[in-house]
Design a protein around this motif. Structure first.
Motif, PDB file in Angstrom:
ATOM      1  N   LEU B  60       0.433  -1.325  -0.365  1.00 46.95           N
ATOM      2  CA  LEU B  60      -0.252  -0.469   0.207  1.00 46.95           C
ATOM      3  C   LEU B  60       1.185   1.278  -0.256  1.00 46.95           C
ATOM      4  N   LYS B  61       2.048   0.874   0.066  1.00 46.50           N
ATOM      5  CA  LYS B  61       2.646   1.895   0.164  1.00 46.50           C
ATOM      6  C   LYS B  61       2.966   3.223  -0.749  1.00 46.50           C
ATOM      7  N   GLY B  62       2.465   4.936  -0.404  1.00 46.36           N
ATOM      8  CA  GLY B  62       2.413   5.795  -1.405  1.00 46.36           C
ATOM      9  C   GLY B  62       0.895   5.725  -1.566  1.00 46.36           C
ATOM     10  N   THR B  63      -0.343   5.075  -0.999  1.00 46.10           N
ATOM     11  CA  THR B  63      -1.944   5.202  -1.444  1.00 46.10           C
ATOM     12  C   THR B  63      -2.475   5.242   0.076  1.00 46.10           C
ATOM     13  N   PRO B  64      -2.801   6.303   0.469  1.00 45.41           N
ATOM     14  CA  PRO B  64      -3.749   6.429   1.872  1.00 45.41           C
ATOM     15  C   PRO B  64      -4.693   5.225   1.951  1.00 45.41           C
ATOM     16  N   PHE B  65      -4.979   5.038   2.837  1.00 45.49           N
ATOM     17  CA  PHE B  65      -6.073   4.119   3.068  1.00 45.49           C
ATOM     18  C   PHE B  65      -6.948   4.182   4.629  1.00 45.49           C
ATOM     19  N   LEU B  66      -8.706   3.042   4.521  1.00 46.36           N
ATOM     20  CA  LEU B  66      -9.019   3.891   5.241  1.00 46.36           C
ATOM     21  C   LEU B  66      -8.878   1.993   6.240  1.00 46.36           C
ATOM     22  N   LEU B  67      -8.746   1.472   7.053  1.00 48.69           N
ATOM     23  CA  LEU B  67      -8.788   0.456   7.901  1.00 48.69           C
ATOM     24  C   LEU B  67      -9.712   0.477   9.266  1.00 48.69           C
ATOM     25  N   GLU B  96      -4.983   3.046  -6.668  1.00 41.72           N
ATOM     26  CA  GLU B  96      -4.017   3.503  -6.894  1.00 41.72           C
ATOM     27  C   GLU B  96      -3.754   5.084  -5.600  1.00 41.72           C
ATOM     28  N   ARG B  97      -5.329   5.069  -5.809  1.00 41.13           N
ATOM     29  CA  ARG B  97      -5.914   6.785  -5.269  1.00 41.13           C
ATOM     30  C   ARG B  97      -6.028   6.460  -3.721  1.00 41.13           C
ATOM     31  N   ASP B 150      -2.216   7.547   6.046  1.00 43.63           N
ATOM     32  CA  ASP B 150      -1.768   8.407   5.057  1.00 43.63           C
ATOM     33  C   ASP B 150      -1.359   7.776   3.699  1.00 43.63           C
ATOM     34  N   HIS B 151      -0.211   8.143   2.729  1.00 38.36           N
ATOM     35  CA  HIS B 151      -0.052   7.986   1.815  1.00 38.36           C
ATOM     36  C   HIS B 151       1.905   7.578   2.250  1.00 38.36           C
ATOM     37  N   GLU B 152       2.098   7.872   3.266  1.00 40.69           N
ATOM     38  CA  GLU B 152       3.520   7.809   3.594  1.00 40.69           C
ATOM     39  C   GLU B 152       3.074   6.991   4.951  1.00 40.69           C
ATOM     40  N   GLU B 169     -15.361  11.256   6.102  1.00 39.20           N
ATOM     41  CA  GLU B 169     -15.519  12.292   4.725  1.00 39.20           C
ATOM     42  C   GLU B 169     -14.417  13.465   4.906  1.00 39.20           C
ATOM     43  N   GLU B 170     -14.145  14.137   6.111  1.00 42.59           N
ATOM     44  CA  GLU B 170     -13.473  15.026   6.434  1.00 42.59           C
ATOM     45  C   GLU B 170     -11.926  14.216   6.720  1.00 42.59           C
ATOM     46  N   ASN B 171     -12.055  13.227   6.874  1.00 40.58           N
ATOM     47  CA  ASN B 171     -11.118  12.257   7.110  1.00 40.58           C
ATOM     48  C   ASN B 171     -10.480  12.114   5.848  1.00 40.58           C
ATOM     49  N   VAL B 172     -11.199  11.278   4.959  1.00 41.54           N
ATOM     50  CA  VAL B 172     -10.613  10.830   3.331  1.00 41.54           C
ATOM     51  C   VAL B 172     -10.867  12.129   3.149  1.00 41.54           C
TER      52      VAL B 172
END
Lengths: 168, 182
Positions: B60-67, B96-97, B150-152, B169-172
């Motif tokens: 997932l490196k470079g991609t922000p995500f919700l877990l 990717e986004r 985040d992406h990092e 919504e706020e966090n994404v």
């Protein structure tokens, strides 16, 4: 034997004794089964159940607590120290995962404050007691002072007595 | 009669204790700040519940995500299921986004699949192992819990309990703005 040779011989003897001592020094002892069990029990007693936060991990049967117990058991078997195991959980959950606060940083306040408070209160009470004893009036003079009546008070007592006698 | 310094000492102690009292009541004891917020996310490696597709933190490196951590046994997870699915449909279509990921714990594959089917979950779902390795590494108290990374790979926010659409919504939005700004 020259002085230099004597010193060299003494140094060599000292080193030989040191080496011999080290050779016979006991190796670091691995924990026995009983010690591991005691360590395991101590750690799970000190950790707080994340689900039922009023209970220790040891006393809780919540699924997360069971998993924490398993994790602690594995870490103890691996030979990890109590500090390392607790640090693992603190790094994930924060200080509150420990049922007793650490005796350092802000946690030290919790440990020190009650005892310090008791000492301060005892000291204050002691000082007050001593001060009261110093200023305590002379007992022989007290009755005399208590019975000392001023002339005005005597006149008033006599006047009131005459009024009551007239009423009779 | 107290001397001046004694009086002000007592007043100071009372004022300090009162301030501490007020502070204590202003803090919600149920909200415990996670020590992981602001730190690198713990590594994990899982396989998708149905397809077996592997996923790891490294991938997932470079991609922000919700877990999101959930369980078929968890009532609040039912409340937030539609919200997470909606988040996936809005932001997670381009893997990717942004990614929406769900990891079930203390659950069985059958129960987890049934739950996913019942609530129409189409995003990446996986199951933690029986030892709860990922669960413990992420410092979970229970379910549901949601992390925003985040992406990092740094955890920016953690929510304990069912999440709301506004929080998602706020966090994404914040995560995507940070990723696009790099």
């Amino acid at each position: 034997m020259s002085r230099l040779r004597q010193r060299a011989a003494a140094l060599g003897l000292a080193l030989a004794l040191l080496a011999g001592g080290l050779a016979f020094a006991p190796a670091a002892q691995a924990l026995t089964g009983q010690e591991k069990e005691a360590l395991y029990q101590r750690i799970i007693e000190d950790l707080r159940c994340p689900t039922c936060q009023g209970l220790s991990v040891r006393d809780s049967d919540a699924p997360l607590s069971r998993q924490i117990k398993d994790k602690v058991r594995r870490m103890v078997e691996e030979g990890q120290t109590e500090e390392a195991i607790k640090a693992f959980f603190v790094s994930r959950y924060g200080e509150w995962i420990l049922r007793a606060p650490k005796n350092q940083g802000l946690g030290l306040v919790v440990w020190v404050l009650p005892g310090l408070g008791m000492v301060l209160v005892a000291g204050w009470l002691g000082l007050r007691f001593r001060r009261n004893r110093k200023h305590k009036p002379d007992e022989a003079a007290a009755p005399a002072e208590a019975s000392a009546i001023s002339p005005e008070q005597r006149e008033r007592i006599a006047r009131d007595r005459r009024r009551f006698e007239e009423l009779d | 009669m107290l001397k001046s310094w004694q009086f002000w000492t007592v007043m100071g102690v009372i004022a300090g204790l009162t301030a501490l009292f007020i502070f204590g009541f202003s803090v919600n004891p149920k909200v415990v700040k996670s020590p992981l917020v602001g730190k690198k996310a713990p590594a994990f490696s899982v396989r998708e519940l149905n397809t077996g597709e592997p996923l790891s933190l490294a991938s997932l490196k470079g991609t922000p995500f919700l877990l999101n951590f959930w369980g078929s046994w968890c009532p609040s997870c039912r409340d937030e299921a539609p919200i997470l699915e909606a988040a996936h449909r809005k932001w997670g279509q381009d893997a990717e986004r942004f990614r929406v990921i769900g990891i079930a714990f203390n659950d069985t594959p059958e129960a987890a699949r049934a739950f996913a089917k019942r609530f129409g979950k189409t995003y990446y779902l996986a199951l933690d192992d029986e030892q709860g390795t990922i669960t413990l590494n992420w410092g979970l108290y229970g379910a549901p819990e949601t992390f925003f990374v985040d992406h990092e790979g740094v955890i920016r926010h953690k929510k304990v309990g069912a999440i709301t659409w506004e929080e998602v919504e706020e966090n994404v939005t914040a995560l995507l703005q940070a990723a696009e700004a790099r």
